[in-house]
Design a protein around this motif. Structure first.
Motif, PDB file in Angstrom:
ATOM      1  N   ARG A  92       0.942  -1.248  -0.074  1.00  0.00           N
ATOM      2  CA  ARG A  92      -0.024   0.031  -0.070  1.00  0.00           C
ATOM      3  C   ARG A  92       0.832   1.249  -0.036  1.00  0.00           C
ATOM      4  NH1 ARG A  92      -3.305   1.237   5.338  1.00  0.00           N
ATOM      5  NH2 ARG A  92      -3.862  -0.967   5.087  1.00  0.00           N
ATOM      6  N   PRO A  93       0.640   2.400  -0.813  1.00  0.00           N
ATOM      7  CA  PRO A  93       1.576   3.509  -0.790  1.00  0.00           C
ATOM      8  C   PRO A  93       0.957   4.094   0.448  1.00  0.00           C
ATOM      9  CG  PRO A  93       0.153   3.267  -2.883  1.00  0.00           C
ATOM     10  CD  PRO A  93      -0.349   2.132  -1.894  1.00  0.00           C
ATOM     11  N   MET A  94       2.414   4.687   0.903  1.00  0.00           N
ATOM     12  CA  MET A  94       1.854   5.541   2.386  1.00  0.00           C
ATOM     13  C   MET A  94       2.500   7.015   2.174  1.00  0.00           C
ATOM     14  SD  MET A  94       0.667   3.388   4.367  1.00  0.00           S
ATOM     15  CE  MET A  94       1.153   4.030   6.164  1.00  0.00           C
ATOM     16  N   HIS A  95       1.918   7.874   3.094  1.00  0.00           N
ATOM     17  CA  HIS A  95       2.414   9.166   3.289  1.00  0.00           C
ATOM     18  C   HIS A  95       3.530   9.459   4.032  1.00  0.00           C
ATOM     19  CE1 HIS A  95       1.899  13.491   3.194  1.00  0.00           C
ATOM     20  NE2 HIS A  95       1.784  13.334   4.470  1.00  0.00           N
ATOM     21  N   ARG A  96       3.559   8.459   5.223  1.00  0.00           N
ATOM     22  CA  ARG A  96       4.854   8.392   6.147  1.00  0.00           C
ATOM     23  C   ARG A  96       4.780   6.984   6.670  1.00  0.00           C
ATOM     24  NH1 ARG A  96       0.813  11.892   7.924  1.00  0.00           N
ATOM     25  NH2 ARG A  96      -0.193  10.934   9.864  1.00  0.00           N
ATOM     26  N   LEU A  97       5.779   6.569   7.319  1.00  0.00           N
ATOM     27  CA  LEU A  97       6.096   5.514   8.026  1.00  0.00           C
ATOM     28  C   LEU A  97       6.571   5.691   9.440  1.00  0.00           C
ATOM     29  CD1 LEU A  97       8.058   3.434   5.309  1.00  0.00           C
ATOM     30  CD2 LEU A  97       5.547   3.242   6.046  1.00  0.00           C
ATOM     31  N   ILE A  98       6.226   4.609  10.384  1.00  0.00           N
ATOM     32  CA  ILE A  98       6.499   4.867  11.838  1.00  0.00           C
ATOM     33  C   ILE A  98       7.983   4.170  11.949  1.00  0.00           C
ATOM     34  CG2 ILE A  98       6.155   4.756  14.165  1.00  0.00           C
ATOM     35  CD1 ILE A  98       4.158   6.412  12.283  1.00  0.00           C
ATOM     36  N   GLY A  99       8.924   4.758  12.807  1.00  0.00           N
ATOM     37  CA  GLY A  99      10.252   4.247  12.928  1.00  0.00           C
ATOM     38  C   GLY A  99      10.352   3.170  13.751  1.00  0.00           C
ATOM     39  N   PHE A 100       9.254   2.532  14.366  1.00  0.00           N
ATOM     40  CA  PHE A 100       9.362   1.412  15.079  1.00  0.00           C
ATOM     41  C   PHE A 100      10.049   0.102  14.439  1.00  0.00           C
ATOM     42  CE2 PHE A 100       5.487   0.074  13.344  1.00  0.00           C
ATOM     43  CZ  PHE A 100       5.578  -1.466  13.639  1.00  0.00           C
ATOM     44  N   CYS A 101       9.415   0.173  13.222  1.00  0.00           N
ATOM     45  CA  CYS A 101      10.104  -1.031  12.216  1.00  0.00           C
ATOM     46  C   CYS A 101      10.175  -0.227  10.811  1.00  0.00           C
ATOM     47  CB  CYS A 101       9.303  -2.331  12.307  1.00  0.00           C
ATOM     48  SG  CYS A 101       9.848  -3.636  11.244  1.00  0.00           S
ATOM     49  N   MET A 102      11.265  -0.047  10.251  1.00  0.00           N
ATOM     50  CA  MET A 102      11.180   0.676   9.011  1.00  0.00           C
ATOM     51  C   MET A 102      12.360  -0.139   8.272  1.00  0.00           C
ATOM     52  SD  MET A 102      10.822   4.608   7.722  1.00  0.00           S
ATOM     53  CE  MET A 102      12.192   5.154   8.816  1.00  0.00           C
ATOM     54  N   ALA A 103      12.226  -0.529   6.926  1.00  0.00           N
ATOM     55  CA  ALA A 103      13.207  -1.043   6.076  1.00  0.00           C
ATOM     56  C   ALA A 103      13.472  -0.035   5.080  1.00  0.00           C
ATOM     57  CB  ALA A 103      12.699  -2.292   5.410  1.00  0.00           C
ATOM     58  N   LEU A 104      14.951   0.336   4.990  1.00  0.00           N
ATOM     59  CA  LEU A 104      15.550   1.393   4.233  1.00  0.00           C
ATOM     60  C   LEU A 104      16.253   0.640   3.092  1.00  0.00           C
ATOM     61  CD1 LEU A 104      16.606   4.198   6.660  1.00  0.00           C
ATOM     62  CD2 LEU A 104      14.841   4.274   5.063  1.00  0.00           C
ATOM     63  N   ARG A 105      16.112   1.222   1.832  1.00  0.00           N
ATOM     64  CA  ARG A 105      16.980   0.719   0.680  1.00  0.00           C
ATOM     65  C   ARG A 105      18.331   1.556   0.867  1.00  0.00           C
ATOM     66  NH1 ARG A 105      15.483  -1.300  -4.158  1.00  0.00           N
ATOM     67  NH2 ARG A 105      13.295  -0.723  -3.793  1.00  0.00           N
ATOM     68  N   ARG A 106      19.461   0.689   0.873  1.00  0.00           N
ATOM     69  CA  ARG A 106      20.846   1.422   0.993  1.00  0.00           C
ATOM     70  C   ARG A 106      20.867   2.727  -0.001  1.00  0.00           C
ATOM     71  NH1 ARG A 106      25.495   1.608   3.126  1.00  0.00           N
ATOM     72  NH2 ARG A 106      25.029  -0.061   4.649  1.00  0.00           N
ATOM     73  N   GLN A 107      20.449   2.529  -1.308  1.00  0.00           N
ATOM     74  CA  GLN A 107      20.509   3.575  -2.197  1.00  0.00           C
ATOM     75  C   GLN A 107      19.880   4.622  -1.733  1.00  0.00           C
ATOM     76  OE1 GLN A 107      19.261   2.592  -6.068  1.00  0.00           O
ATOM     77  NE2 GLN A 107      19.678   4.553  -7.083  1.00  0.00           N
ATOM     78  N   ALA A 108      18.680   4.569  -1.237  1.00  0.00           N
ATOM     79  CA  ALA A 108      17.819   5.687  -0.753  1.00  0.00           C
ATOM     80  C   ALA A 108      18.555   6.332   0.713  1.00  0.00           C
ATOM     81  CB  ALA A 108      16.381   5.440  -0.205  1.00  0.00           C
ATOM     82  N   TYR A 109      19.112   5.667   1.499  1.00  0.00           N
ATOM     83  CA  TYR A 109      19.813   6.127   2.755  1.00  0.00           C
ATOM     84  C   TYR A 109      21.011   6.941   2.217  1.00  0.00           C
ATOM     85  CZ  TYR A 109      23.345   5.830   6.005  1.00  0.00           C
ATOM     86  OH  TYR A 109      24.620   6.097   6.839  1.00  0.00           O
ATOM     87  N   GLU A 110      21.859   6.233   1.123  1.00  0.00           N
ATOM     88  CA  GLU A 110      22.946   6.928   0.980  1.00  0.00           C
ATOM     89  C   GLU A 110      22.741   8.450   0.183  1.00  0.00           C
ATOM     90  OE1 GLU A 110      25.123   4.190  -1.414  1.00  0.00           O
ATOM     91  OE2 GLU A 110      26.034   3.040   0.351  1.00  0.00           O
ATOM     92  N   GLN A 111      21.793   8.577  -0.488  1.00  0.00           N
ATOM     93  CA  GLN A 111      21.204   9.654  -0.905  1.00  0.00           C
ATOM     94  C   GLN A 111      20.672  10.771   0.036  1.00  0.00           C
ATOM     95  OE1 GLN A 111      18.099   9.331  -4.108  1.00  0.00           O
ATOM     96  NE2 GLN A 111      17.897  11.562  -4.526  1.00  0.00           N
TER      97      GLN A 111
END
Length: 333
Positions: free
Chosen positions: A229-248
């Motif tokens: 489901r597309p989301m406006h925001r996510l909660i940080g209690f559990c969040m998976a980041l793509r490394r490419q997105a993090y590095e950017q």
């Protein structure tokens, strides 16, 4: 051997290996000793379940089963968990992760934010038993954002998973989150469904006995398999980041005290950078919520202070910028 989850009476599903079960690969099997137990299993949940039965006449030992294709996460994932006291919750979280992430390559970085209880000792015990676990120790509580940044700097995985210590994960949770990122290269971050979250779109109004959480989560996964489901925001209690997105996008903003709103801030930065956010609907994680705070009042005060930081960063600074543009005059072309 084929992994399976077996539901027996009032006990939680238990991991089973049997070379004589079935000669099939890439299947997770959910087995029931008889039809009455299967019906009791189904009554635990608020929605109808897509049960399939097979082999009742051919195999008296395993008469009823449901199955779905297994998912594989081929790349290394880095789990990042800040902790501050409440070692009891930390150990429950560790037990669930180690039990329900058998097929996924991962490393787990704990950041101890100056805990005064037995957290340091018990984390050291875990690290001695499992080489995938690493520990960063701080002399004082530096807050969530700072601790997460310490973990991100040390992380080696292609998927970076923020995970609170007051959570219980479910079978296939990491594969479910990772598969969403693999399925859609435009997703910068994904999160799971849960019972406790500030965002109503990520929080599901369901009830279950935590003793039967694994059974509930397995059925939930079957009912919502493959949904993102597309989301406006996510909660940080559990969040998976793509490394490419993090590095950017970079590290979390450490201006946010202790905890709160740093995850909203990061989601906004991800979206500004062109990344989308998603909810892995098939993944359900139990969240106890705010256990590191002394009381509800303490959490509310911290949240209110961090809200002011967020507003100052994203709203007031923008207005100040416009106010300083002398050429902007109403009615002037």
């Amino acid at each position: 051997p084929i992994p399976a989850f077996v539901y027996l009476g009032e006990e939680d599903p238990r991991h089973l290996r049997s070379r004589n079960m079935l000669r099939m690969r890439n299947l997770n099997l959910f087995l029931f000793p008889d039809q009455s137990r299967l019906r009791r299993f189904g009554k635990l949940f608020p929605c109808p379940l897509p049960f399939r039965t097979a082999g009742a006449d051919r195999d008296k030992n395993w008469p009823s089963l449901i199955c779905r294709p297994a998912r594989v996460a081929p790349v290394l994932s880095s789990l990042i968990t800040p902790v501050y006291n409440r070692v009891d919750y930390t150990l429950r979280c560790a037990q669930s992760v180690l039990a329900h992430t058998p097929a996924s390559p991962f490393e787990w970085i704990f950041i101890d934010n100056g805990s005064s209880d037995a957290t340091a000792k018990r984390l050291a015990d875990l690290a001695r038993k499992d080489r995938r676990i690493r520990i960063i120790s701080n002399r004082q509580n530096l807050g969530f954002a700072c601790a997460v940044n310490q973990g991100l700097r040390k992380a080696r995985g292609q998927t970076l998973v923020l995970l609170n210590n007051d959570t219980l994960v479910s079978p296939g949770w990491l594969e479910g989150l990772s598969s969403c990122l693999e399925h859609d290269p435009g997703l910068g971050a994904v999160g799971p469904c849960t019972n406790e979250a500030a965002d109503c779109h990520q929080h599901s109004d369901v009830s279950y006995n935590v003793r039967h959480f694994n059974a509930f989560a397995v059925a939930w996964s079957l009912q919502h398999a493959g949904r993102i489901r597309p989301m406006h925001r996510l909660i940080g209690f559990c969040m998976a980041l793509r490394r490419q997105a993090y590095e950017q996008v970079g590290l979390f903003d450490e201006r946010f005290r202790i905890g709160g709103y740093e995850d909203y801030d990061y989601c906004l930065r991800l979206r500004q950078a062109g990344w989308r956010l998603g909810l892995a609907e098939e993944v359900f994680i139990h969240h106890f919520g705010h256990v590191s705070y002394q009381n509800t009042s303490s959490w509310q005060q911290t949240s209110a202070a961090n809200r002011e930081v967020f507003l100052d960063k994203w709203t007031r600074k923008s207005l100040e910028f416009l106010d300083n543009v002398s050429d902007l005059k109403i009615g002037r072309v």
